[in-house]
Write a protein that holds these residues in place. Structure first.
Motif, PDB file in Angstrom:
ATOM      1  N   ALA A 113      25.388 -40.195   0.720  1.00  0.00           N
ATOM      2  CA  ALA A 113      24.529 -41.222   1.301  1.00  0.00           C
ATOM      3  C   ALA A 113      23.198 -40.603   1.696  1.00  0.00           C
ATOM      4  O   ALA A 113      23.140 -39.428   2.076  1.00  0.00           O
ATOM      5  CB  ALA A 113      25.200 -41.841   2.525  1.00  0.00           C
ATOM      6  N   ALA A 114      22.151 -41.379   1.590  1.00  0.00           N
ATOM      7  CA  ALA A 114      20.828 -40.905   1.982  1.00  0.00           C
ATOM      8  C   ALA A 114      20.088 -42.059   2.634  1.00  0.00           C
ATOM      9  O   ALA A 114      20.394 -43.223   2.382  1.00  0.00           O
ATOM     10  CB  ALA A 114      20.050 -40.419   0.756  1.00  0.00           C
ATOM     11  N   GLY A 115      19.140 -41.742   3.462  1.00  0.00           N
ATOM     12  CA  GLY A 115      18.360 -42.776   4.119  1.00  0.00           C
ATOM     13  C   GLY A 115      16.883 -42.469   4.044  1.00  0.00           C
ATOM     14  O   GLY A 115      16.483 -41.305   4.041  1.00  0.00           O
ATOM     15  N   THR A 116      16.085 -43.499   3.962  1.00  0.00           N
ATOM     16  CA  THR A 116      14.646 -43.389   4.098  1.00  0.00           C
ATOM     17  C   THR A 116      14.307 -44.134   5.374  1.00  0.00           C
ATOM     18  O   THR A 116      14.540 -45.338   5.464  1.00  0.00           O
ATOM     19  CB  THR A 116      13.916 -44.021   2.893  1.00  0.00           C
ATOM     20  OG1 THR A 116      14.362 -43.363   1.708  1.00  0.00           O
ATOM     21  CG2 THR A 116      12.418 -43.881   3.031  1.00  0.00           C
ATOM     22  N   PHE A 117      13.799 -43.416   6.358  1.00  0.00           N
ATOM     23  CA  PHE A 117      13.597 -43.985   7.683  1.00  0.00           C
ATOM     24  C   PHE A 117      12.124 -43.964   8.069  1.00  0.00           C
ATOM     25  O   PHE A 117      11.350 -43.179   7.544  1.00  0.00           O
ATOM     26  CB  PHE A 117      14.397 -43.197   8.720  1.00  0.00           C
ATOM     27  CG  PHE A 117      15.864 -43.150   8.443  1.00  0.00           C
ATOM     28  CD1 PHE A 117      16.460 -42.010   7.926  1.00  0.00           C
ATOM     29  CD2 PHE A 117      16.651 -44.251   8.681  1.00  0.00           C
ATOM     30  CE1 PHE A 117      17.813 -41.965   7.672  1.00  0.00           C
ATOM     31  CE2 PHE A 117      18.014 -44.217   8.426  1.00  0.00           C
ATOM     32  CZ  PHE A 117      18.596 -43.071   7.919  1.00  0.00           C
ATOM     33  N   THR A 118      11.783 -44.800   9.027  1.00  0.00           N
ATOM     34  CA  THR A 118      10.432 -44.828   9.553  1.00  0.00           C
ATOM     35  C   THR A 118      10.074 -43.478  10.169  1.00  0.00           C
ATOM     36  O   THR A 118      10.952 -42.763  10.664  1.00  0.00           O
ATOM     37  CB  THR A 118      10.264 -45.942  10.614  1.00  0.00           C
ATOM     38  OG1 THR A 118       8.911 -45.948  11.054  1.00  0.00           O
ATOM     39  CG2 THR A 118      11.179 -45.722  11.815  1.00  0.00           C
ATOM     40  N   THR A 119       8.811 -43.149  10.118  1.00  0.00           N
ATOM     41  CA  THR A 119       8.343 -41.935  10.781  1.00  0.00           C
ATOM     42  C   THR A 119       7.752 -42.265  12.151  1.00  0.00           C
ATOM     43  O   THR A 119       7.282 -41.379  12.853  1.00  0.00           O
ATOM     44  CB  THR A 119       7.282 -41.207   9.924  1.00  0.00           C
ATOM     45  OG1 THR A 119       6.202 -42.105   9.657  1.00  0.00           O
ATOM     46  CG2 THR A 119       7.895 -40.724   8.616  1.00  0.00           C
ATOM     47  N   ASN A 120       7.782 -43.532  12.513  1.00  0.00           N
ATOM     48  CA  ASN A 120       7.261 -43.971  13.803  1.00  0.00           C
ATOM     49  C   ASN A 120       8.065 -43.316  14.926  1.00  0.00           C
ATOM     50  O   ASN A 120       9.271 -43.133  14.821  1.00  0.00           O
ATOM     51  CB  ASN A 120       7.359 -45.502  13.898  1.00  0.00           C
ATOM     52  CG  ASN A 120       6.523 -46.071  15.013  1.00  0.00           C
ATOM     53  OD1 ASN A 120       6.457 -45.508  16.101  1.00  0.00           O
ATOM     54  ND2 ASN A 120       5.900 -47.193  14.744  1.00  0.00           N
ATOM     55  N   VAL A 121       7.403 -42.988  16.010  1.00  0.00           N
ATOM     56  CA  VAL A 121       8.070 -42.403  17.182  1.00  0.00           C
ATOM     57  C   VAL A 121       9.050 -43.414  17.783  1.00  0.00           C
ATOM     58  O   VAL A 121      10.101 -43.049  18.286  1.00  0.00           O
ATOM     59  CB  VAL A 121       7.022 -41.969  18.231  1.00  0.00           C
ATOM     60  CG1 VAL A 121       7.703 -41.483  19.496  1.00  0.00           C
ATOM     61  CG2 VAL A 121       6.134 -40.880  17.659  1.00  0.00           C
TER      62      VAL A 121
END
Length: 184
Positions: free
Chosen positions: A71-79
């Motif tokens: 599994a892999a995720g692409t997540f926000t870079t927002n704090v």
């Protein structure tokens, strides 16, 4: 975005996820015309009405692999991240990029919900893991919908079992309908 590859050599869509620890070869990927999230062998899904959306539309989906999957995720870079984002990041790290399932609700985004929202995301994964016979670190969560509202956990917990029992290889379309946010 989250991606599963369970060793069947087929991704159910055109996108390619390549987590650092994944050794997937391009030659192992096959495009399936009109495929869906359960096109790959070993995946089942369901989408049900859990009563989380005022409209009464489908609002709870589960996707499960019959074995541990990369599994892999692409997540926000927002704090500022919603609890499901931080919970999934932690789970993917703890599991070294392996998962069995993801449970997704629509209607409430579980964003701007503080500590209670984090507890709700963790509890959701734990409930689904218990029903699926999986470790909680291998069950991911996602939420989409209205920001700032807590998920009705009474409805969520009682409906997770129903969603898991309805999973089938033909359940992809219902799961897709259950994660739509335009119909609140």
């Amino acid at each position: 975005m989250l991606c599963f590859v369970n060793g069947s050599g087929v991704l159910p869509h055109r996108s390619l996820c390549r987590p650092r620890k994944c050794q997937l070869r391009m030659s192992a990927i096959e495009h399936i015309e009109n495929g869906g999230i359960t096109s790959a062998t070993g995946f089942s899904a369901a989408g049900i009405t859990a009563g989380l959306k005022p409209s009464g539309a489908k609002d709870l989906a589960v996707l499960c692999s019959d074995r541990l999957a990369t599994a892999a995720g692409t997540f926000t870079t927002n704090v500022v991240c919603a609890p499901p984002v931080t919970v999934c990041k932690d789970k993917l790290e703890a599991s070294e990029g392996l998962a069995r399932a993801i449970i997704v609700n629509s209607g409430q985004a579980n964003a701007a919900t503080g500590v209670e929202g984090t507890q709700n995301a963790i509890r959701t994964a734990e409930e689904a893991a218990s029903i699926l016979g999986a470790e909680a670190k291998h069950v991911l969560v996602a939420s989409t919908g209205v920001i700032g509202r807590q998920i009705n956990m009474e409805k969520m917990v009682t409906r997770i079992s129903k969603a898991c029992k309805q999973m089938s290889p033909a359940g992809g379309d219902d799961a897709a309908k259950a994660i739509m946010t335009t119909d609140l």
